[in-house]
Design a protein around this motif. Structure first.
Motif, short mmCIF file in Angstrom:
data_model
loop_
_atom_site.label_atom_id
_atom_site.label_comp_id
_atom_site.label_asym_id
_atom_site.label_seq_id
_atom_site.Cartn_x
_atom_site.Cartn_y
_atom_site.Cartn_z
N GLY A 1 13.44 28.00 21.22
CA GLY A 1 12.25 27.51 22.02
C GLY A 1 11.28 26.74 21.18
O GLY A 1 10.00 26.37 21.68
N TYR A 2 11.85 26.15 19.90
CA TYR A 2 10.83 25.22 19.22
C TYR A 2 10.59 23.93 19.92
O TYR A 2 11.42 23.39 20.25
CB TYR A 2 11.18 25.11 17.81
N ASP A 3 9.39 23.48 19.63
CA ASP A 3 8.88 22.13 19.82
C ASP A 3 8.36 21.46 18.78
O ASP A 3 8.51 21.93 17.62
CB ASP A 3 7.72 22.12 21.17
N ARG A 4 7.75 20.29 18.89
CA ARG A 4 7.20 19.61 17.68
C ARG A 4 6.20 20.21 17.00
O ARG A 4 6.35 20.45 15.39
CB ARG A 4 6.91 18.27 18.01
N GLU A 5 5.26 20.87 17.67
CA GLU A 5 4.11 21.38 16.94
C GLU A 5 4.63 22.67 16.32
O GLU A 5 4.04 23.01 15.22
CB GLU A 5 2.97 21.68 18.20
N GLU A 6 5.47 23.56 17.03
CA GLU A 6 5.69 24.75 16.45
C GLU A 6 6.70 24.76 15.19
O GLU A 6 6.45 25.32 14.29
CB GLU A 6 6.47 25.68 17.61
N GLY A 7 7.51 23.57 15.39
CA GLY A 7 8.56 23.33 14.17
C GLY A 7 7.52 22.97 12.84
O GLY A 7 7.99 23.47 11.86
N ASN A 8 6.70 22.14 13.15
CA ASN A 8 5.74 21.66 12.12
C ASN A 8 5.19 22.71 11.23
O ASN A 8 5.17 22.96 10.13
CB ASN A 8 4.85 20.30 12.40
N LYS A 9 4.35 23.78 12.37
CA LYS A 9 3.95 24.74 11.85
C LYS A 9 4.75 25.73 10.95
O LYS A 9 4.21 26.16 9.77
CB LYS A 9 3.19 25.55 12.98
N VAL A 10 5.92 26.17 11.27
CA VAL A 10 6.49 27.04 10.55
C VAL A 10 7.20 26.60 9.29
O VAL A 10 7.31 27.34 8.40
CB VAL A 10 7.84 27.89 11.54
N VAL A 11 7.36 25.18 9.14
CA VAL A 11 7.66 24.70 7.98
C VAL A 11 6.57 24.65 7.03
O VAL A 11 6.63 24.85 5.97
CB VAL A 11 8.45 23.11 8.12
N ALA A 12 5.30 24.10 7.36
CA ALA A 12 4.46 24.03 6.71
C ALA A 12 3.81 25.56 6.25
O ALA A 12 3.24 25.66 4.96
CB ALA A 12 3.08 23.51 7.53
N ASP A 13 3.93 26.56 7.13
CA ASP A 13 3.58 27.87 6.64
C ASP A 13 4.44 28.63 5.67
O ASP A 13 4.44 29.77 5.26
CB ASP A 13 3.43 28.59 8.05
N GLY A 14 5.95 28.08 5.45
CA GLY A 14 6.85 28.44 4.86
C GLY A 14 7.54 29.62 5.58
O GLY A 14 8.34 30.27 4.73
N TYR A 15 7.37 29.67 7.10
CA TYR A 15 8.17 30.84 7.64
C TYR A 15 9.83 30.34 7.75
O TYR A 15 10.47 31.08 7.94
CB TYR A 15 7.60 30.88 8.86
N ALA A 16 9.87 28.83 7.84
CA ALA A 16 11.29 28.65 7.53
C ALA A 16 11.50 27.02 6.66
O ALA A 16 10.51 26.50 6.72
CB ALA A 16 11.75 28.23 9.43
N ASP A 17 12.62 26.86 6.21
CA ASP A 17 12.92 25.94 5.46
C ASP A 17 13.54 24.88 6.47
O ASP A 17 13.11 23.44 6.21
CB ASP A 17 13.92 25.87 4.31
N MET A 18 13.99 24.87 7.53
CA MET A 18 14.68 23.92 8.62
C MET A 18 14.41 24.80 10.00
O MET A 18 14.44 25.88 9.92
CB MET A 18 16.04 23.73 8.47
N VAL A 19 14.36 23.86 10.77
CA VAL A 19 14.23 24.22 12.41
C VAL A 19 15.52 23.69 13.14
O VAL A 19 15.64 22.59 13.17
CB VAL A 19 12.90 23.76 12.99
N VAL A 20 16.25 24.62 13.92
CA VAL A 20 17.17 24.36 14.88
C VAL A 20 16.72 23.89 16.03
O VAL A 20 15.92 24.81 16.62
CB VAL A 20 18.09 25.29 14.62
N TYR A 21 17.22 22.74 16.63
CA TYR A 21 16.88 22.32 17.88
C TYR A 21 17.99 22.33 18.81
O TYR A 21 18.88 21.27 18.56
CB TYR A 21 16.03 21.17 17.78
N GLY A 22 17.97 22.77 19.79
CA GLY A 22 19.26 22.68 20.72
C GLY A 22 18.88 21.62 22.05
O GLY A 22 19.34 20.49 22.01
N ARG A 23 18.20 22.03 23.11
CA ARG A 23 18.11 21.65 24.29
C ARG A 23 17.18 20.05 24.19
O ARG A 23 17.62 19.11 24.79
CB ARG A 23 17.47 22.33 25.14
N LEU A 24 16.17 20.13 23.06
CA LEU A 24 15.52 18.91 23.04
C LEU A 24 16.47 17.87 22.15
O LEU A 24 16.21 16.71 22.45
CB LEU A 24 14.30 19.48 22.11
N PHE A 25 17.28 18.27 21.22
CA PHE A 25 18.05 17.47 20.75
C PHE A 25 19.20 16.97 21.80
O PHE A 25 19.68 15.64 21.51
CB PHE A 25 18.85 18.01 19.38
N LEU A 26 19.66 17.94 22.38
CA LEU A 26 20.61 17.30 23.32
C LEU A 26 20.11 16.24 24.08
O LEU A 26 20.92 15.10 24.32
CB LEU A 26 21.08 18.51 24.25
#
Length: 368
Positions: free
Chosen positions: A293-318
């Motif tokens: 369910g990640y979008d641009r905003e949420e992805g940037n936030k979790v990387v910046a916060d250290g919650y994740a190193d990488m974010v996996v995108y499915g439907r948006l990348f498709l």
């Protein structure tokens, strides 16, 4: 201007990633006869960027690994012909500088087109309103048969390397064979592969051990979905399951763990990601990837916060083959067409999603 967290580089082990946006392993159902086709060359190369990580769709490790009537045309990697069919796809991704992992997979009791499906149990997937599918009664693997099942993953990992992949992702999610052992909603065994959490995770961890021994731990990742209930595969304590697997995976020093968020929830009328993966993140020592369910905003936030190193995108990348560029420019995104996710058309809903420059050209033409 500060670079977007999603577009910052990340280096670990053998790999230097140019950004944190990962193509999810998306079942596309267009590998006729279980062989990757020429249109897969275009599909994956469209989404490849220099230093970007792509995960190939679920790829069967043996003849009984697939056979799902819902998506019959899934790729495989247990024969020489299948290895050779993957080579030009891998080469196309590498030509663009991409880093390409093969997701190795066994459907277990979800395989309803094979002569005899296998699982941790002899209970079939329950019929549900979502897919209205009939699933056969699987054969419960005996303890003596489990080493052979593990060996199929080992050989598949070797075959993936022969095809040119940079590594493999072990599919331990979404109700398939490994998860049928891990989750107590399915696993009803009383031997050393059932009962306690440690016993239920034994099979998955033995697969990890075999694959890392075969191709090296720095080329191995795993996908987990402790909170999911796909194919009626649920667990009574997903928090404990996720953390235990993350801790145990450290013993094998694998490259990454990719974890799927619980389903999004509605908060004040807006759908939000639950962010339940904190403890898994803290428990795992390697590269931690998140998706769901990640979008641009949420992805940037979790990387910046250290919650994740990488974010996996499915439907948006498709739907957006140039997703990293669109995120960089904060450009509008194409909308995905859910009705074409699992059709077998080699173009529609597969390679025909436009790039940003194509959209801009159409806008200019329409304004003339």
């Amino acid at each position: 201007m500060e670079p977007l967290p999603l577009l910052s580089p990340y280096e670990t082990g053998l790999f230097k990633f140019s950004h944190r946006i990962v193509l999810a392993p998306l079942t596309r159902g267009r590998s006729y006869g279980n062989l990757p086709q020429s249109h897969a060359i275009l599909y994956y190369s469209q989404r490849a960027t220099k230093g970007g990580l792509l995960i190939a769709e679920a790829t069967g490790v043996s003849s009984d690994a697939q056979g799902m009537s819902l998506v019959p045309h899934t790729p495989a990697i247990w024969t020489k012909e299948q290895i050779e069919a993957w080579r030009p796809v891998v080469d196309a991704v590498h030509t663009k500088g991409g880093i390409f992992f093969c997701q190795i997979w066994h459907g277990g009791r979800a395989s309803n087109m094979v002569e005899e499906s296998i699982s941790s149990t002899d209970r079939p997937v329950e019929k549900n309103e979502d897919d209205n599918m009939d699933y056969p009664i699987p054969r419960r693997l005996t303890v003596e048969e489990i080493p052979d099942a593990i060996n199929r993953f080992r050989i598949a990992s070797r075959n993936a390397m022969e095809a040119g992949f940079d590594g493999v992702e072990i599919h331990g999610a979404h109700g398939f064979l490994l998860e049928q052992f891990m989750k107590d909603g399915v696993n009803d065994r009383t031997d050393k592969y059932g009962g306690s959490l440690q016993n239920r995770c034994r099979f998955a961890l033995e697969v990890v051990e075999a694959v890392t021994a075969e191709i090296g731990s720095d080329r191995v990742g795993i996908r987990l979905s402790p909170y999911a209930n796909y194919l009626c595969c649920h667990d009574s304590d997903p928090d404990a399951l996720g953390v235990y697997m993350a801790q145990e995976l450290n013993k094998y020093n694998i490259l990454y763990c990719s974890a799927v968020e619980p389903e999004m929830v509605s908060v004040d009328g807006k759908m939000q990601i639950p962010h339940r993966l904190h403890e898994m993140r803290k428990a795992f020592n390697g590269m931690f990837m998140v998706g769901g369910g990640y979008d641009r905003e949420e992805g940037n936030k979790v990387v910046a916060d250290g919650y994740a190193d990488m974010v996996v995108y499915g439907r948006l990348f498709l739907a957006n083959p140039d997703l990293p560029r669109r995120f960089h420019l904060n450009a509008p995104l194409n909308k995905y067409d859910r009705s074409t996710f699992y059709t077998d058309d080699p173009v529609v809903g597969y390679t025909d999603y436009p790039f940003l420059e194509d959209c801009e050209s159409e806008t200019v033409i329409s304004s003339l």
